[in-house]
Design a protein around this motif. Structure first.
Motif, PDB file in Angstrom:
ATOM      1  N   VAL A  11       0.848  -1.189   0.000  1.00 55.85           N
ATOM      2  CA  VAL A  11       0.000   0.000   0.000  1.00 55.85           C
ATOM      3  C   VAL A  11       0.885   1.241   0.000  1.00 55.85           C
ATOM      4  CG1 VAL A  11      -1.836   1.250   1.176  1.00 55.85           C
ATOM      5  CG2 VAL A  11      -1.779  -1.252   1.265  1.00 55.85           C
ATOM      6  N   LEU A  12       0.769   2.027  -1.049  1.00 55.30           N
ATOM      7  CA  LEU A  12       1.521   3.271  -1.204  1.00 55.30           C
ATOM      8  C   LEU A  12       0.569   4.430  -0.950  1.00 55.30           C
ATOM      9  CD1 LEU A  12       4.071   4.835  -2.114  1.00 55.30           C
ATOM     10  CD2 LEU A  12       3.174   4.675  -4.451  1.00 55.30           C
ATOM     11  N   ARG A  13       0.923   5.269   0.016  1.00 54.04           N
ATOM     12  CA  ARG A  13       0.112   6.448   0.335  1.00 54.04           C
ATOM     13  C   ARG A  13       0.945   7.703   0.083  1.00 54.04           C
ATOM     14  NH1 ARG A  13      -1.351   2.707   4.266  1.00 54.04           N
ATOM     15  NH2 ARG A  13      -3.595   2.350   4.397  1.00 54.04           N
ATOM     16  N   VAL A  14       0.382   8.621  -0.676  1.00 59.33           N
ATOM     17  CA  VAL A  14       1.035   9.898  -0.962  1.00 59.33           C
ATOM     18  C   VAL A  14       0.040  10.995  -0.613  1.00 59.33           C
ATOM     19  CG1 VAL A  14       2.103  11.339  -2.733  1.00 59.33           C
ATOM     20  CG2 VAL A  14       2.356   8.849  -2.849  1.00 59.33           C
ATOM     21  N   ALA A  15       0.464  11.946   0.210  1.00 60.23           N
ATOM     22  CA  ALA A  15      -0.417  13.041   0.619  1.00 60.23           C
ATOM     23  C   ALA A  15       0.333  14.360   0.523  1.00 60.23           C
ATOM     24  CB  ALA A  15      -0.911  12.817   2.049  1.00 60.23           C
ATOM     25  N   ASP A  16      -0.436  15.424   0.340  1.00 58.45           N
ATOM     26  CA  ASP A  16       0.147  16.757   0.360  1.00 58.45           C
ATOM     27  C   ASP A  16      -0.814  17.701   1.077  1.00 58.45           C
ATOM     28  OD1 ASP A  16      -1.852  17.663  -1.386  1.00 58.45           O
ATOM     29  OD2 ASP A  16      -0.576  17.619  -3.135  1.00 58.45           O
ATOM     30  N   ASP A  17      -0.395  18.933   1.246  1.00 57.84           N
ATOM     31  CA  ASP A  17      -1.247  19.923   1.904  1.00 57.84           C
ATOM     32  C   ASP A  17      -1.620  21.049   0.944  1.00 57.84           C
ATOM     33  OD1 ASP A  17       1.186  21.148   1.693  1.00 57.84           O
ATOM     34  OD2 ASP A  17       1.381  21.640   3.808  1.00 57.84           O
ATOM     35  N   GLY A  18      -1.635  20.720  -0.353  1.00 59.42           N
ATOM     36  CA  GLY A  18      -1.979  21.706  -1.379  1.00 59.42           C
ATOM     37  C   GLY A  18      -3.474  21.898  -1.499  1.00 59.42           C
ATOM     38  N   GLY A  20      -5.645  20.245  -3.105  1.00 61.06           N
ATOM     39  CA  GLY A  20      -6.444  19.029  -3.248  1.00 61.06           C
ATOM     40  C   GLY A  20      -6.773  18.731  -4.698  1.00 61.06           C
ATOM     41  N   ILE A  21      -7.495  17.652  -4.889  1.00 60.44           N
ATOM     42  CA  ILE A  21      -7.930  17.239  -6.220  1.00 60.44           C
ATOM     43  C   ILE A  21      -9.436  17.452  -6.267  1.00 60.44           C
ATOM     44  CG2 ILE A  21      -8.084  15.333  -7.879  1.00 60.44           C
ATOM     45  CD1 ILE A  21      -5.723  14.035  -6.335  1.00 60.44           C
ATOM     46  N   THR A  22      -9.893  18.264  -7.179  1.00 58.29           N
ATOM     47  CA  THR A  22     -11.314  18.593  -7.227  1.00 58.29           C
ATOM     48  C   THR A  22     -12.160  17.362  -7.521  1.00 58.29           C
ATOM     49  OG1 THR A  22     -11.350  19.102  -9.584  1.00 58.29           O
ATOM     50  CG2 THR A  22     -10.783  20.916  -8.075  1.00 58.29           C
ATOM     51  N   TYR A  61      -8.474   8.290  -4.626  1.00 60.88           N
ATOM     52  CA  TYR A  61      -8.113   9.680  -4.406  1.00 60.88           C
ATOM     53  C   TYR A  61      -9.032  10.209  -3.317  1.00 60.88           C
ATOM     54  CZ  TYR A  61      -5.992   8.885  -8.929  1.00 60.88           C
ATOM     55  OH  TYR A  61      -5.240   8.369  -9.949  1.00 60.88           O
ATOM     56  N   GLU A  62      -8.440  10.810  -2.285  1.00 65.91           N
ATOM     57  CA  GLU A  62      -9.205  11.262  -1.129  1.00 65.91           C
ATOM     58  C   GLU A  62      -8.746  12.654  -0.722  1.00 65.91           C
ATOM     59  OE1 GLU A  62      -7.846   8.402   1.687  1.00 65.91           O
ATOM     60  OE2 GLU A  62      -8.949   6.738   0.768  1.00 65.91           O
ATOM     61  N   ASP A  63      -9.578  13.307   0.091  1.00 69.16           N
ATOM     62  CA  ASP A  63      -9.154  14.544   0.720  1.00 69.16           C
ATOM     63  C   ASP A  63      -8.297  14.167   1.924  1.00 69.16           C
ATOM     64  OD1 ASP A  63     -10.587  16.170  -1.048  1.00 69.16           O
ATOM     65  OD2 ASP A  63     -12.414  15.974   0.142  1.00 69.16           O
ATOM     66  N   ALA A  64      -7.188  14.829   2.089  1.00 70.79           N
ATOM     67  CA  ALA A  64      -6.305  14.556   3.230  1.00 70.79           C
ATOM     68  C   ALA A  64      -6.828  15.303   4.456  1.00 70.79           C
ATOM     69  CB  ALA A  64      -4.878  14.989   2.918  1.00 70.79           C
ATOM     70  N   PRO A  65      -6.653  14.731   5.628  1.00 67.70           N
ATOM     71  CA  PRO A  65      -7.049  15.445   6.841  1.00 67.70           C
ATOM     72  C   PRO A  65      -6.308  16.778   6.927  1.00 67.70           C
ATOM     73  CG  PRO A  65      -6.460  13.172   7.334  1.00 67.70           C
ATOM     74  CD  PRO A  65      -6.073  13.424   5.913  1.00 67.70           C
ATOM     75  N   GLY A  66      -7.003  17.833   7.208  1.00 66.53           N
ATOM     76  CA  GLY A  66      -6.367  19.142   7.323  1.00 66.53           C
ATOM     77  C   GLY A  66      -6.177  19.845   5.992  1.00 66.53           C
ATOM     78  N   GLY A  67      -6.694  19.283   4.899  1.00 66.08           N
ATOM     79  CA  GLY A  67      -6.574  19.886   3.577  1.00 66.08           C
ATOM     80  C   GLY A  67      -5.569  19.160   2.712  1.00 66.08           C
ATOM     81  N   ALA A  69      -4.548  16.615  -0.647  1.00 65.95           N
ATOM     82  CA  ALA A  69      -5.006  15.397  -1.305  1.00 65.95           C
ATOM     83  C   ALA A  69      -4.227  14.204  -0.789  1.00 65.95           C
ATOM     84  CB  ALA A  69      -4.819  15.517  -2.816  1.00 65.95           C
ATOM     85  N   ARG A  70      -4.868  13.051  -0.867  1.00 65.97           N
ATOM     86  CA  ARG A  70      -4.194  11.799  -0.523  1.00 65.97           C
ATOM     87  C   ARG A  70      -4.529  10.803  -1.630  1.00 65.97           C
ATOM     88  NH1 ARG A  70      -5.031   9.630   5.244  1.00 65.97           N
ATOM     89  NH2 ARG A  70      -7.134  10.257   4.724  1.00 65.97           N
ATOM     90  N   VAL A  71      -3.503  10.137  -2.120  1.00 63.12           N
ATOM     91  CA  VAL A  71      -3.661   9.088  -3.123  1.00 63.12           C
ATOM     92  C   VAL A  71      -3.203   7.795  -2.464  1.00 63.12           C
ATOM     93  CG1 VAL A  71      -2.959   8.257  -5.396  1.00 63.12           C
ATOM     94  CG2 VAL A  71      -3.231  10.712  -4.999  1.00 63.12           C
TER      95      VAL A  71
END
Length: 90
Positions: A11-18, A20-22, A61-67, A69-71
């Protein structure tokens, strides 16, 4: 970014605080097609989808906690010993 082994999957998880992905950009990926009125922007998310699909995995593709995106990409785990045996047979 993290890579873990869970229930026979890698399981590969990548998240950012940008920004997000609409929702509009994610929608076509759920259905693996686009229409003139429902389509993503650019090809980056499609490249991820095609690559993960080709490896026999799934991607969400999900919204990351705190804003942001998370893939989350899940791939079938392969026992290295089994892979080495298959490579030797070729």
């Amino acid at each position: 970014m993290s890579l873990t082994a869970e229930d026979g999957e890698a399981v590969l998880r990548v998240a950012d605080d940008g920004p997000g992905i609409t929702h509009d950009s994610r929608a076509p990926l759920r259905y693996a097609s686009e229409t003139p009125t429902e389509h993503g922007q650019g090809v980056g998310l499609w490249l991820v989808r095609w690559t993960v699909d080709a490896a026999g995995g799934t991607v969400a593709y999900e919204d990351a906690p705190g804003g942001g995106a998370r893939v989350v990409a899940r791939f079938p785990a392969v026992d290295p010993a089994e892979r080495d045996d298959a490579d030797a047979a070729e």
